[in-house]
Scaffold this motif. Structure first.
Motif, PDB file in Angstrom:
ATOM      1  N   HIS A 172       0.857  -1.191   0.000  1.00  0.00           N
ATOM      2  CA  HIS A 172       0.000   0.000   0.000  1.00  0.00           C
ATOM      3  C   HIS A 172       0.890   1.237   0.000  1.00  0.00           C
ATOM      4  O   HIS A 172       1.764   1.380   0.864  1.00  0.00           O
ATOM      5  CB  HIS A 172      -0.885  -0.017   1.252  1.00  0.00           C
ATOM      6  CG  HIS A 172      -1.831   1.146   1.379  1.00  0.00           C
ATOM      7  ND1 HIS A 172      -2.316   1.839   0.291  1.00  0.00           N
ATOM      8  CD2 HIS A 172      -2.400   1.714   2.477  1.00  0.00           C
ATOM      9  CE1 HIS A 172      -3.149   2.779   0.710  1.00  0.00           C
ATOM     10  NE2 HIS A 172      -3.199   2.736   2.026  1.00  0.00           N
ATOM     11  N   PRO A 176      -0.067   4.961   0.108  1.00  0.00           N
ATOM     12  CA  PRO A 176      -1.138   5.960   0.129  1.00  0.00           C
ATOM     13  C   PRO A 176      -0.753   7.293  -0.485  1.00  0.00           C
ATOM     14  O   PRO A 176      -1.626   8.047  -0.930  1.00  0.00           O
ATOM     15  CB  PRO A 176      -1.458   6.108   1.625  1.00  0.00           C
ATOM     16  CG  PRO A 176      -0.244   5.621   2.337  1.00  0.00           C
ATOM     17  CD  PRO A 176       0.335   4.554   1.469  1.00  0.00           C
ATOM     18  N   GLY A 198      -3.197   5.584  -3.296  1.00  0.00           N
ATOM     19  CA  GLY A 198      -4.141   6.624  -2.940  1.00  0.00           C
ATOM     20  C   GLY A 198      -4.623   7.319  -4.203  1.00  0.00           C
ATOM     21  O   GLY A 198      -4.951   6.687  -5.187  1.00  0.00           O
ATOM     22  N   TRP A 216      -8.591   5.337   3.588  1.00  0.00           N
ATOM     23  CA  TRP A 216      -7.316   4.687   3.271  1.00  0.00           C
ATOM     24  C   TRP A 216      -6.815   3.838   4.431  1.00  0.00           C
ATOM     25  O   TRP A 216      -6.177   2.812   4.216  1.00  0.00           O
ATOM     26  CB  TRP A 216      -6.291   5.735   2.856  1.00  0.00           C
ATOM     27  CG  TRP A 216      -6.598   6.378   1.530  1.00  0.00           C
ATOM     28  CD1 TRP A 216      -7.563   5.999   0.634  1.00  0.00           C
ATOM     29  CD2 TRP A 216      -5.948   7.508   0.955  1.00  0.00           C
ATOM     30  NE1 TRP A 216      -7.551   6.832  -0.467  1.00  0.00           N
ATOM     31  CE2 TRP A 216      -6.571   7.768  -0.294  1.00  0.00           C
ATOM     32  CE3 TRP A 216      -4.912   8.338   1.374  1.00  0.00           C
ATOM     33  CZ2 TRP A 216      -6.174   8.819  -1.131  1.00  0.00           C
ATOM     34  CZ3 TRP A 216      -4.510   9.394   0.548  1.00  0.00           C
ATOM     35  CH2 TRP A 216      -5.140   9.620  -0.698  1.00  0.00           C
TER      36      TRP A 216
END
Length: 376
Positions: free
Chosen positions: A131, A133, A293, A306
């Motif tokens: 991930h 973001p 993101g 998120w």
């Protein structure tokens, strides 16, 4: 290539997002990535072994897609603190949408560095999830800033994944704004399948229903007020089947949070529950997953969304109510200027929204049927 067995889930972020802002009353004056890191830590979801510091991409890495003279102009604008008239005219720097601020090169280069690191990790792994973001700047063009985006980190990441042998990459974008830069980069590329669900009649006014991106893109413009029920129909009728039939080596999900009801820059009406459903449906469809993101301009809604996505990606149990330390992260946020209303009380004490169901309108059904007739 010999690949290690598995990586992650990992989050890649940086302190640069805590100390930089587009300034003034720009929509990106608000904190976003720092909120995700703080919330995840307050929930106990981000132990040290799950976190990586994002490097700053070097100019040479950025010229894998961006022109060298544009990168030089961006560095010059950061060094001088201003854009010349030529920079504004030629590169789109120093405009209302893309202003000059102290980290105008460093911040986007850090987002790109995070995605390049994630691509490197995933490209060398048999499976895994990351991930980033701070990534998802999908409007950037090769030689100009565009739509709050100075670089196009999804493009840079996908190019790196391709170089590492990923032959089939599915890029899914649920940001309220069409991913014009990504579609421009990969138009007609059979290695990349692009699916974008975005609000109709909204900037950048691309991604019309009939636009197929040279044959590899599925664009679904949706009407104002898109609700969770409608997105579920889109997920089941378009996103899921088109990704599954492509059998990708890696999925890149751009989860811009401006499709949420509370966002000031769109007129869609999703809950973050709908975002979690997209992630849950897509994650099993490829061995490697890169979560980004993107847009999102309400500091409370984007931070909650998120963080919840990270929780889903990393296998956490969603709390009914936030513990005090996590709630205090949200209570400390503000609009950083302007006169917008405060958040609803539930946004300070919970992480996951109540679903926002509604009717499935005929125009949504008709557009889905049109795309269903497209060859795969």
């Amino acid at each position: 290539m010999t690949r290690q067995a598995h990586i992650g889930p990992l989050m890649i972020a940086s302190g640069i997002y805590r100390r930089s802002s587009y300034g003034g009353l720009h929509p990106l004056r608000v904190p976003r990535v720092s909120t995700v890191v703080d919330l995840a830590r307050a929930l106990g979801w981000l132990p040290a072994e799950r976190y990586r510091q994002s490097p700053r991409a070097k100019a040479a890495a950025l010229t894998a897609w961006h022109s060298a003279d544009y990168i030089a102009a961006l560095q010059s604008a950061e060094a001088s603190g201003e854009a010349t008239p030529e920079m504004r005219a030629r590169y789109g720097l120093g405009t209302v949408a893309n202003p000059i601020f102290p980290q105008v090169f460093s911040r986007p280069a850090t987002g790109a560095g995070g995605i390049l690191l994630a691509a490197e990790m995933l490209g060398h792994a048999a499976s895994g999830a990351v991930h980033v973001p701070g990534g998802g700047t999908h409007h950037g063009m090769p030689d100009r800033a565009n739509g709050f985006c100075y670089l196009n980190d999804p493009v840079l990441g996908i190019l790196r994944l391709k170089a590492l042998g990923m032959a089939r990459i599915a890029y899914v974008d649920i940001d309220a704004h069409h991913c014009d830069g990504v579609e421009f980069a990969f138009a007609g590329d059979p290695a990349v399948r692009l699916i974008s669900v975005h609000e109709e009649g909204r900037w950048p006014f691309t991604g019309r229903l009939g636009d197929d991106g040279g044959g590899n893109a599925f664009n679904l413009p949706v009407p104002r007020g898109l609700n969770d029920t409608e997105l579920r129909v889109v997920l089941e009728g378009l996103i899921g089947p088109r990704v599954a039939e492509f059998a990708p080596d890696v999925i890149v999900l751009q989860a811009g949070a401006d499709s949420l009801l509370e966002d000031p820059l769109s007129r869609l009406a999703l809950s973050n529950t709908a975002y979690l459903a997209v992630l849950a449906a897509l994650r099993p469809l490829a061995p490697r997953f890169l979560l980004l993101g993107g847009g999102g301009y309400n500091p409370w809604s984007v931070g909650r969304c998120w963080t919840a996505l990270w929780g889903t990606l990393s296998g956490q149990e969603m709390p009914d109510r936030l513990p005090l330390e996590a709630s205090e992260v949200l209570r400390a946020l503000s609009w950083m200027g302007g006169a917008r209303p405060p958040p609803a009380p539930a946004m300070l004490s919970t992480l996951v929204d109540a679903p926002r169901e509604g009717p499935v309108r005929p125009e949504v059904q008709e557009r889905l049927r049109s795309l269903a007739l497209r060859p795969g």
